[in-house]
Design a protein around this motif. Structure first.
Motif, PDB file in Angstrom:
ATOM      1  N   SER A  51      30.081  32.846  42.968  1.00 58.51           N
ATOM      2  CA  SER A  51      31.461  32.386  42.948  1.00 58.51           C
ATOM      3  C   SER A  51      31.494  30.917  42.542  1.00 58.51           C
ATOM      4  N   ARG A  60      39.487  28.833  42.554  1.00 58.15           N
ATOM      5  CA  ARG A  60      38.290  29.478  43.049  1.00 58.15           C
ATOM      6  C   ARG A  60      38.115  30.781  42.287  1.00 58.15           C
ATOM      7  N   TYR A 100      36.256  34.268  42.109  1.00 59.02           N
ATOM      8  CA  TYR A 100      35.512  35.213  42.932  1.00 59.02           C
ATOM      9  C   TYR A 100      34.426  35.911  42.125  1.00 59.02           C
ATOM     10  N   HIS A 144      40.652  35.008  40.214  1.00 60.91           N
ATOM     11  CA  HIS A 144      40.678  33.675  40.799  1.00 60.91           C
ATOM     12  C   HIS A 144      41.959  33.396  41.575  1.00 60.91           C
TER      13      HIS A 144
END
Lengths: 249, 249
Positions: free
Chosen positions: B109, B125, B127, B132
């Motif tokens: 990640s 972020r 994944y 995201h």
């Protein structure tokens, strides 16, 4: 989810458990996760549960039934606390295996602590596989469930010489940190304090969501923590953080 | 393991990453998990990595190669930060699928943050599945890796109005808590601070294990936290904890 912690200090044992259980966000309920089995003056056993609720309830029911039926092996006559951890592990594995199919598992873990006359007070963690570990001098506490958020404060504060009140306060602060960071852990919070060699659990507290005390602990810790953070020395930040410290890529 | 955190405040962005990588306890190494891709005055992109090292290295290598070859879609010409998150997600999934077999997965990640001229600074972020999320006002930080130990202090301190220095100090304290509770996270610790609309990352710090500054932060926080804990009001403990508060079972 769940968060339970057991702390073993020289002075005795402290157990803290939340009471929130969920099977999906729309099925949030409150169940006690803390059970006491005792013979006043002879033994005090506390069991904390985490994991699949069907498994933990099944295990607790069986423990109660064995004790009531005065089974050859039950929580009120097994001679060593370690063997009780083993017994609970066996009940747990049997219950899990009965219902497991393929990738559907119904894991559960337990903290078992207390004291049996003639023995030291002690604390065990029973894994989903049925095996167990006990506390050590360097790690005089055990956690089950959502354990990570609340671990740093325990790591810093708890030593075998801590008083029971320190253990309980640290456990509550650890619980508060967990509740702040994970909504699936919540009140009522149960606390049991066991004084070594007392063979009696005189102190059992339940803090409801509306508890002024719980709210005060939470507010006080929040204020103290913010003040502690605000008081971090800024000098180094501007002073020592200069080019000489820097790495280049 | 790894612990990386990205913090987005109104003033800019703060990125902190540890550098410990392990493939078993006897294979502990140090790898940078923080990468910067930039065109001075135009865009600054920071990428933090967690998870399988072969996957993250493969992704970073491909990002670099695409940029160097001036590919039609590369990190230096994609117009939106969100599309860069998507691009990294695609590279990551492709790399994972190439090597996965049965239950052997090579998940990774990423945190992607920065600013592209004409747009607000932002933080995503990515994944393992390639999708995201971005930060929100109520949660202006994102974590990857061993994120739970260090979450409570971020939850309490970070708000969009926090200064960059507060964000960095809070990130370091969060990292310190994680290192104290999990040996697989460790120095060197890398910190990058990005000031909004600067399109330049002027502040990049690397703290080695021997860093006096890191040790001072750690010691200061430990002392402050212990003092905060010692200062918790004991009154309620003896005063309000009376039978009236107790539950009975």
């Amino acid at each position: 989810m769940t968060y339970c912690v057991g702390i073993a200090v020289d002075a005795g044992l402290c157990f803290i458990a939340d009471s929130r259980t969920n099977a999906g966000v729309d099925d949030v309920n409150t169940y006690s996760k803390l059970y006491r089995f005792s013979i006043e003056g002879e033994r005090q056993i506390i069991v904390l549960c985490a994991g699949n609720l069907a498994t933990t309830q099944g295990v607790i029911t069986q423990i109660k039934r064995d004790a009531k039926m005065n089974a050859a092996q039950n929580i009120l006559n097994i001679s060593h606390l370690e063997d009780i951890a083993d017994y609970i592990g066996e009940l747990s594995v049997a219950r899990q295996e009965k219902h497991a199919s393929g990738s559907n598992t119904f894991e559960a873990s337990f903290i078992v602590g207390g004291q049996i006359k003639g023995h030291k007070h002690n604390l065990y963690r029973v894994y989903a596989a049925g095996n167990h570990i006990k506390i050590s001098v360097s790690t005089p506490f055990l956690q089950i469930g959502e354990s990570k958020y609340g671990k740093p404060i325990l790591d810093r504060i708890i030593v075998p010489e801590s008083t029971l009140d320190t253990a309980a306060m640290c456990g509550l602060v650890s619980m508060d940190s967990t509740m702040k960071s994970n909504l699936s852990v919540g009140p009522p919070i149960e606390v049991v304090l066991y004084t070594r060699d007392s063979f009696s659990s005189e102190r059992h507290y339940v803090f409801e969501e509306s508890s002024d005390y719980l709210r005060n602990v939470s507010r006080a810790w929040d204020e103290k923590l913010r003040a502690a953070f605000a008081g971090m020395p800024p000098i180094a930040w501007s002073g020592k953080w200069n080019e000489a410290d820097l790495g280049n890529r």
